[in-house]
Scaffold this active site. Structure first.
Site, PDB file in Angstrom:
ATOM      1  N   HIS A 147      -2.518 -47.297  16.082  1.00  0.00           N
ATOM      2  CA  HIS A 147      -3.260 -47.667  14.887  1.00  0.00           C
ATOM      3  C   HIS A 147      -3.013 -49.145  14.586  1.00  0.00           C
ATOM      4  CE1 HIS A 147       0.198 -47.463  11.929  1.00  0.00           C
ATOM      5  NE2 HIS A 147       0.717 -46.930  13.009  1.00  0.00           N
ATOM      6  N   ASP A 231       7.475 -46.621  14.753  1.00  0.00           N
ATOM      7  CA  ASP A 231       6.758 -46.592  13.489  1.00  0.00           C
ATOM      8  C   ASP A 231       6.825 -45.148  12.996  1.00  0.00           C
ATOM      9  OD1 ASP A 231       4.888 -46.273  11.481  1.00  0.00           O
ATOM     10  OD2 ASP A 231       3.294 -47.363  12.496  1.00  0.00           O
ATOM     11  N   GLN A 234       4.483 -41.792   9.450  1.00  0.00           N
ATOM     12  CA  GLN A 234       4.009 -40.414   9.356  1.00  0.00           C
ATOM     13  C   GLN A 234       5.052 -39.402   9.806  1.00  0.00           C
ATOM     14  OE1 GLN A 234       1.404 -39.840   7.792  1.00  0.00           O
ATOM     15  NE2 GLN A 234       0.136 -41.665   7.931  1.00  0.00           N
ATOM     16  N   LYS A 257       4.403 -42.951   1.687  1.00  0.00           N
ATOM     17  CA  LYS A 257       4.173 -41.736   2.476  1.00  0.00           C
ATOM     18  C   LYS A 257       5.372 -40.794   2.401  1.00  0.00           C
ATOM     19  CE  LYS A 257       1.213 -44.293   5.688  1.00  0.00           C
ATOM     20  NZ  LYS A 257      -0.091 -43.884   5.139  1.00  0.00           N
ATOM     21  N   CYS A 403      -7.986 -46.589   9.971  1.00  0.00           N
ATOM     22  CA  CYS A 403      -7.327 -47.800  10.490  1.00  0.00           C
ATOM     23  C   CYS A 403      -6.744 -47.533  11.876  1.00  0.00           C
ATOM     24  CB  CYS A 403      -6.241 -48.289   9.535  1.00  0.00           C
ATOM     25  SG  CYS A 403      -6.883 -48.893   7.970  1.00  0.00           S
TER      26      CYS A 403
END
Length: 445
Positions: A147, A231, A234, A257, A403
């Protein structure tokens, strides 16, 4: 949370069990009700729709999760004692500084960082990746389905080399393969083809929720003499992460998040690259000494997290993230994993029973997924599906390209898809309303 709040909490030290989907007992066949396992702010909000006034169903946790009630309570307790940190002798300044630095220690404990890792508070995940991109002393390898937040900073970093050849760093993009195993082989081949400083990967896809094997990725990078960035935007709300145990060199995630939507993120990782890099924000707090001269080379910069936290930091955002870490750790990832598995199984089974609905996935052999699902509905644009769910049934989901434009092209849906995401404040009633609303849409065509 104790009455004295986050300041009374020591860093998290409990032993953490790392679970995958294969460790979780399948949901019962009778699909018994599943209830939320934590209180979130706004859980009982109502909205007007074609069906009348109904309780709003939040199916968009992956974009920004609602605040945990425990986090909101912590912020309410901290607000009356808010003050600027690190520079004041006053009681409130000292108290705010202690809370802020304790938040750093709590975050380090939450992700099981190494003792000498830096914990830097940023604006969000994207900000943390951009910060690290300025510090990497060489090439970065990424997948072509990343992303934007884990693709564009590396491409820009490589472009900077054209203007400043002394930087000598490029972004090298690897084509995603049909399986996880083949994709890992492709990454390993590229890392061994030519020296690279960093492998940058996403722990869980923001589109499909599929989880990559972090320890294997770290081994692949280290075997080629590179480091690895994960990353975890999520992943952190859904799965236990151990920076030291998984062999992760750098980790980024966002508070918004992680049930702490107060404008703060985190970069955790090894200090040598970060201490050698130019300060991310030039200004007060990042400096040890600024002499009365116009020669920028005479400025003495701090090392450690302060080097990249110039200006007044987001104290309340840092406190919120730490409060979320405490609340999530108290819930336990075993409980969170089982809760999401039951919801995900219920949702997947229902979707598979609706004509024209197709779930999306990146890899045919992926076996682990967090509480995210992307799908398309034949004959309906993603926006039309989202509008129907909202306007007719009071259900919020995400539509579009998230995105992650290259990934949607890879999946064969450059126009976008629909994404549903859920978490600790979701119950089976939410899932059932959502799938019934989709079935209603399909039945009208």
């Amino acid at each position: 949370m104790s009455k004295r709040g986050l300041l009374a909490r020591s860093p998290l030290t409990r032993t953490r069990t790392i679970l995958s989907v294969t460790d979780i007992t399948p949901a019962p066949a009778d699909l018994a009700p599943v209830y939320p396992i934590a209180d979130v702010v706004g859980a009982h909000e109502t909205v007007d729709c074609a069906a009348g006034r109904v309780r709003y169903v939040n199916g968009d946790y992956a974009a920004s999760a609602p605040a945990l009630t425990a986090v909101a309570t912590e912020i309410a307790q901290a607000l009356p004692q808010y003050a600027s940190v690190h520079r004041g002798a006053g009681h409130l300044s000292q108290l705010a500084t202690a809370r802020y630095e304790n938040a750093r220690a709590v975050v380090a404990g939450f992700v099981r960082a190494r003792a000498d890792d830096h914990v830097i508070f940023t604006r969000n995940t994207t900000d943390g990746i951009n910060l690290l991109a300025r510090a990497v002393p060489g090439d970065t390898v990424v997948l072509d389905v990343e992303h934007h937040a884990n693709l564009l900073p590396w491409q820009r970093s490589g472009a900077d080399t054209k203007a400043k050849p002394e930087l000598d760093r490029k972004c090298r993009v690897v084509t995603c393969r049909p399986t996880v195993a083949a994709t890992l082989d492709g990454l390993a081949a590229e890392l061994h083809r030519a020296p690279a400083a960093l492998l940058a990967v996403t722990g869980a896809s923001k589109v499909t929720g599929e989880v990559l094997p972090l320890a294997k990725l770290a081994d692949i990078a280290h075997d080629a003499g590179a480091r690895v960035l994960v990353d975890a935007a999520q992943l952190a709300p859904h799965r236990a992460i151990t920076v030291a145990g998984h062999g992760i060199d750098y980790l980024v995630f966002s508070g918004h998040k992680l049930y702490a939507p107060f404008g703060c993120g985190v970069l955790v990782g090894r200090g040598d690259w970060l201490d050698a890099a130019e300060p991310y924000l030039a200004g007060g707090g990042a400096t040890a000494d600024v002499p009365p001269t116009d020669d920028a080379l005479e400025v003495a910069w701090r090392s450690g997290p302060a080097r990249h936290e110039g200006g007044t930091p987001n104290v309340l955002g840092a406190i919120a993230i730490a409060a979320a870490c405490v609340a999530i750790d108290d819930l336990g990832f075993e409980r969170i994993g089982l809760h999401e598995h039951r919801l995900r199984t219920r949702f997947d089974d229902a979707l598979d029973g609706i004509d024209g609905v197709r779930r999306l996935s990146i890899w045919s052999d992926s076996r682990d997924r967090v509480g995210i699902a992307a799908f398309t509905v034949a004959g309906h644009s993603p926006r039309a599906v989202a509008e129907h769910l909202n306007d007719t049934h009071g259900i919020g989901v995400r539509d579009g390209r998230f995105c992650a434009h290259p990934l949607l092209h890879h999946l064969g849906h450059p126009e976008g898809a629909v994404r549903v995401s859920f978490g600790v404040g979701t119950g089976s009633d939410d899932i059932d309303r959502l799938t019934a609303a989709l079935a209603d849409l399909v039945s009208r065509t």
